[in-house]
Structure formats: C-alpha cells, structure tokens
Design an enzyme around this catalytic site. Structure first.
Site, PDB file in Angstrom:
ATOM      1  N   GLU A 114       0.834  -1.216   0.000  1.00  0.00           N
ATOM      2  CA  GLU A 114       0.000   0.000   0.000  1.00  0.00           C
ATOM      3  C   GLU A 114       0.862   1.257   0.000  1.00  0.00           C
ATOM      4  O   GLU A 114       0.530   2.247  -0.655  1.00  0.00           O
ATOM      5  CB  GLU A 114      -0.930  -0.025   1.226  1.00  0.00           C
ATOM      6  CG  GLU A 114      -1.987  -1.115   1.110  1.00  0.00           C
ATOM      7  CD  GLU A 114      -2.729  -1.357   2.415  1.00  0.00           C
ATOM      8  OE1 GLU A 114      -2.057  -1.613   3.442  1.00  0.00           O
ATOM      9  OE2 GLU A 114      -3.966  -1.308   2.423  1.00  0.00           O
ATOM     10  N   GLU A 134      -3.256  -9.750   4.070  1.00  0.00           N
ATOM     11  CA  GLU A 134      -4.056  -9.510   5.284  1.00  0.00           C
ATOM     12  C   GLU A 134      -5.109 -10.587   5.500  1.00  0.00           C
ATOM     13  O   GLU A 134      -5.454 -10.916   6.642  1.00  0.00           O
ATOM     14  CB  GLU A 134      -4.743  -8.131   5.203  1.00  0.00           C
ATOM     15  CG  GLU A 134      -3.803  -6.942   5.325  1.00  0.00           C
ATOM     16  CD  GLU A 134      -3.232  -6.449   4.002  1.00  0.00           C
ATOM     17  OE1 GLU A 134      -3.251  -7.225   3.008  1.00  0.00           O
ATOM     18  OE2 GLU A 134      -2.771  -5.301   3.959  1.00  0.00           O
TER      19      GLU A 134
HETATM   20  N1  COA Z   1       4.963  -7.299  11.698  1.00  0.00           N
HETATM   21  C1  COA Z   1       5.748  -7.572  12.751  1.00  0.00           C
HETATM   22  N2  COA Z   1       6.874  -8.315  12.652  1.00  0.00           N
HETATM   23  C2  COA Z   1       7.178  -8.794  11.436  1.00  0.00           C
HETATM   24  C3  COA Z   1       6.393  -8.553  10.300  1.00  0.00           C
HETATM   25  C4  COA Z   1       5.231  -7.761  10.466  1.00  0.00           C
HETATM   26  N3  COA Z   1       4.431  -7.454   9.454  1.00  0.00           N
HETATM   27  N4  COA Z   1       6.945  -9.168   9.239  1.00  0.00           N
HETATM   28  C5  COA Z   1       8.060  -9.772   9.702  1.00  0.00           C
HETATM   29  N5  COA Z   1       8.195  -9.557  11.013  1.00  0.00           N
HETATM   30  C6  COA Z   1       9.260  -9.995  11.913  1.00  0.00           C
HETATM   31  C7  COA Z   1       9.139 -11.476  12.259  1.00  0.00           C
HETATM   32  O1  COA Z   1       8.215 -11.675  13.323  1.00  0.00           O
HETATM   33  C8  COA Z   1      10.562 -11.793  12.658  1.00  0.00           C
HETATM   34  O2  COA Z   1      10.795 -11.269  13.930  1.00  0.00           O
HETATM   35  P1  COA Z   1      11.598 -12.145  15.057  1.00  0.00           P
HETATM   36  O3  COA Z   1      12.943 -12.399  14.423  1.00  0.00           O
HETATM   37  O4  COA Z   1      11.652 -11.254  16.247  1.00  0.00           O
HETATM   38  O5  COA Z   1      10.801 -13.394  15.233  1.00  0.00           O
HETATM   39  C9  COA Z   1      11.378 -10.945  11.687  1.00  0.00           C
HETATM   40  O6  COA Z   1      10.523  -9.910  11.243  1.00  0.00           O
HETATM   41  C10 COA Z   1      11.864 -11.717  10.473  1.00  0.00           C
HETATM   42  O7  COA Z   1      10.728 -12.290   9.837  1.00  0.00           O
HETATM   43  P2  COA Z   1      10.601 -13.862   9.477  1.00  0.00           P
HETATM   44  O8  COA Z   1       9.150 -14.201   9.400  1.00  0.00           O
HETATM   45  O9  COA Z   1      11.438 -14.655  10.412  1.00  0.00           O
HETATM   46  O10 COA Z   1      11.281 -13.876   8.031  1.00  0.00           O
HETATM   47  P3  COA Z   1      11.006 -14.925   6.862  1.00  0.00           P
HETATM   48  O11 COA Z   1      12.046 -14.684   5.849  1.00  0.00           O
HETATM   49  O12 COA Z   1      10.854 -16.293   7.413  1.00  0.00           O
HETATM   50  O13 COA Z   1       9.563 -14.505   6.243  1.00  0.00           O
HETATM   51  C11 COA Z   1       7.893 -12.973   5.447  1.00  0.00           C
HETATM   52  C12 COA Z   1       9.405 -13.283   5.607  1.00  0.00           C
HETATM   53  C13 COA Z   1       7.758 -11.555   4.908  1.00  0.00           C
HETATM   54  C14 COA Z   1       7.267 -13.978   4.445  1.00  0.00           C
HETATM   55  C15 COA Z   1       7.202 -13.127   6.829  1.00  0.00           C
HETATM   56  O14 COA Z   1       7.944 -12.352   7.777  1.00  0.00           O
HETATM   57  C16 COA Z   1       5.784 -12.635   6.852  1.00  0.00           C
HETATM   58  O15 COA Z   1       4.896 -13.320   6.374  1.00  0.00           O
HETATM   59  N6  COA Z   1       5.534 -11.437   7.419  1.00  0.00           N
HETATM   60  C17 COA Z   1       4.213 -10.904   7.584  1.00  0.00           C
HETATM   61  C18 COA Z   1       3.686 -10.347   6.263  1.00  0.00           C
HETATM   62  C19 COA Z   1       2.275  -9.839   6.436  1.00  0.00           C
HETATM   63  O16 COA Z   1       1.348 -10.553   6.731  1.00  0.00           O
HETATM   64  N7  COA Z   1       2.115  -8.514   6.238  1.00  0.00           N
HETATM   65  C20 COA Z   1       0.840  -7.862   6.329  1.00  0.00           C
HETATM   66  C21 COA Z   1       0.614  -7.393   7.683  1.00  0.00           C
HETATM   67  S1  COA Z   1      -0.941  -6.530   7.762  1.00  0.00           S
END
Ligand code: COA
Length: 260
Positions: A114, A134
C-alpha cells in the site's frame, strides 16, 4: 529531528528516505508511521528537495506490512481509527506535490504494498515481492489497498491478490502495471536516483502542476478532470519556467529552470 526508524539523506535535490527496522523486515509500527508523516511533511516544505526516493533497509524487505503485534491489539473502533490514520499518511505521500519514487528492494506486503502504491512511481528489484496477505490474518487491507490496487491493476486481479493473499514477483508486478520497471537488485538505488535526478532537472512548478492534474484523474469525472486540466495548463503557461522553456527551444539551447 531525532529519528528512530527512518534514515534521511539529502543530496543534489534528491532526498532518500530509508525505512529502517531491518530486524522486523521494516514493518510499520506507530513510531515509523509518525516519523514517516513528520519526514514527508518536512521534505515537502524543504526547497532543497525536488524528488524523494523511498526504500527499505537491508536486502530482504521494502516493508513487510504493518506491525502485526500492534495490529493484533485492535478492535472495531480502534481498527477504524488505525486505518484512517494510516490512510492519511499515505494520502500525504500521494499528494505531496513532489514525486516520491518507491525503490522496492524486497517484500512489499500489506502496508508495504500500500505504501509503494501511494508513491508516484515504483521501481522494483528483481527480488521484490508484492502482496496483500491480510486475509491470512483475518483482516482486510486498511491503508488504501482496496482502493489503489484495483485502480492500478484492475478489479479482477486486485481481488485475486486480496482474496488469496498470494504475492506476485517483480516480473509479474511489471506485467500487471503495479511497477514501472524492474532492475537487478544491485542496480535498484542507482536506477531510482537516475530517475529522481532526471525529474529533478525539470521545472519544479511544472512537475507540481502535472502531479496535481494526473492525481485528479482518479478523483474527478472526465469532464471535471479536463476542466481542472485546463486551469492547471493555464497556470503552467503563466510561469517563468514556461517562458524559459519555450525561449530556450526557439534559441536552440538547453533550458535552465530555476523556479521553486
Ligand atoms: N509485523 C511484525 N513483525 C514482522 C512482520 C510484520 N508485518 N513481518 C516480519 N516480522 C518480523 C518477524 O516476526 C521476525 O521477527 P523475530 O525475528 O523477532 O521473530 C522478523 O521480522 C523476520 O521475519 P521472518 O518471518 O522470520 O522472516 P522470513 O524470511 O521467514 O519470512 C515474510 C518473511 C515476509 C514472508 C514473513 O515475515 C511474513 O509473512 N511477514 C508478515 C507479512 C504480512 O502478513 N504482512 C501484512 C501485515 S498486515
């Protein structure tokens, strides 16, 4: 201004803003949204800045969405307010009066997608991924995603992304019209800077008027949009830079635009 989640560098008319929470994949928390609002307002008013490049820290993410820890605490009333506040920041970016170029260096998910869509132009690294996941959290996009995504890529494809939560890669984003171009990761910032400098060399009032005219195309019916265009065209004809641009062409020299 002391910043905790953003880095700002201003050089030769181009400001580069880096969202800097690499341990959380640059997820937008309350502090980063507040700072984004403050910094964008400051850059809007700074005559030393013609164009802004917005990117994310690290190699993995532009912005991986809104901070899910903060999101998880919302209820019906606070959720609506949370959405309105985020929308206001992204609206500010979209209507800043200066071009904002998103240099999308990795994940642009949820609020990250966004945010990129609220920017004027988008350049993606070949590693970028765009999505509105989401739905997987039991919530809908709330920072303008349900409105800007269909306007950019069409209702059908926007609904597919919003209803499945499946991300698209950089090449597909290019095919869909979600980004302007895709470059190798190592060339992303140089490419964004080149584009920023090319625009910064143009007349600032003309760029401002063009932004306002095109912005109205998504807000006004055609007839009113054209009336607005005529008014803004007239305004551009009244500028010193218009005199300089046309005179320079007729005198076979390069125009020098100085107006702010
Ligand atoms: N909010 C808060 N923390 C987030 C985040 C978010 N949107 N996206 C990633 N993080 C944090 C993870 O919790 C992790 O924190 P930690 O090390 O303290 O546990 C860190 O960032 C690294 O993320 P991780 O998930 O371990 O990396 P990955 O390479 O395995 O996966 C993604 C990457 C982007 C696929 C995954 O982080 C993800 O799905 N994030 C959420 C995306 C999402 O739903 N966004 C919309 C939110 S409305």
């Amino acid at each position: 201004m002391t910043l905790q989640t953003l880095l700002v560098e201003i050089r030769d008319g181009v400001a580069t803003v880096t969202i800097h929470r690499p341990d959380k994949l640059n997820a937008l928390n309350a502090a980063s949204k507040r700072e984004l609002h403050e910094v964008m307002s400051m850059l809007r008013d700074d005559p030393a800045v013609a164009v802004i490049v917005l990117t994310g820290a690290g190699e993995k993410a532009f912005v991986a969405g809104t901070d899910i820890e903060e999101l998880a605490a919302l209820n019906t009333a606070t959720g609506a307010e949370f959405s309105r506040e985020g929308q206001a920041i992204f609206d500010l970016i979209e209507t800043l009066g200066k071009p904002v170029i998103a240099a999308v260096n990795g994940y642009a998910l949820g609020g990250g997608c966004e945010l990129a869509m609220a920017c004027t132009l988008r350049i993606a690294s070949d590693r970028a991924k765009f999505g509105q996941p989401e739905v997987n959290l039991g919530v809908i996009p709330g920072y303008g995603g349900t409105q800007r995504l269909p306007r950019l890529i069409g209702k059908g494809k926007a609904l597919e992304m919003i209803l499945t939560g499946n991300p698209v890669g950089a090449e597909e984003a290019l095919r869909l019209g979600l980004v302007n171009s895709v470059v190798p990761a190592s060339e992303l910032l140089p490419a964004a800077e080149r584009l920023a400098r090319a625009i910064a060399s143009k007349s600032r009032p003309t760029v401002r008027l063009a932004l306002a005219a095109v912005q109205s195309s998504t807000e006004l019916p055609l007839k009113e949009g054209q009336q607005n265009e005529a008014r803004l065209f007239g305004a551009s004809c009244g500028t010193e830079d218009f005199r300089e641009g046309t005179r320079a062409f007729l005198e076979k020299r390069t125009a020098v635009f100085r107006s702010l």
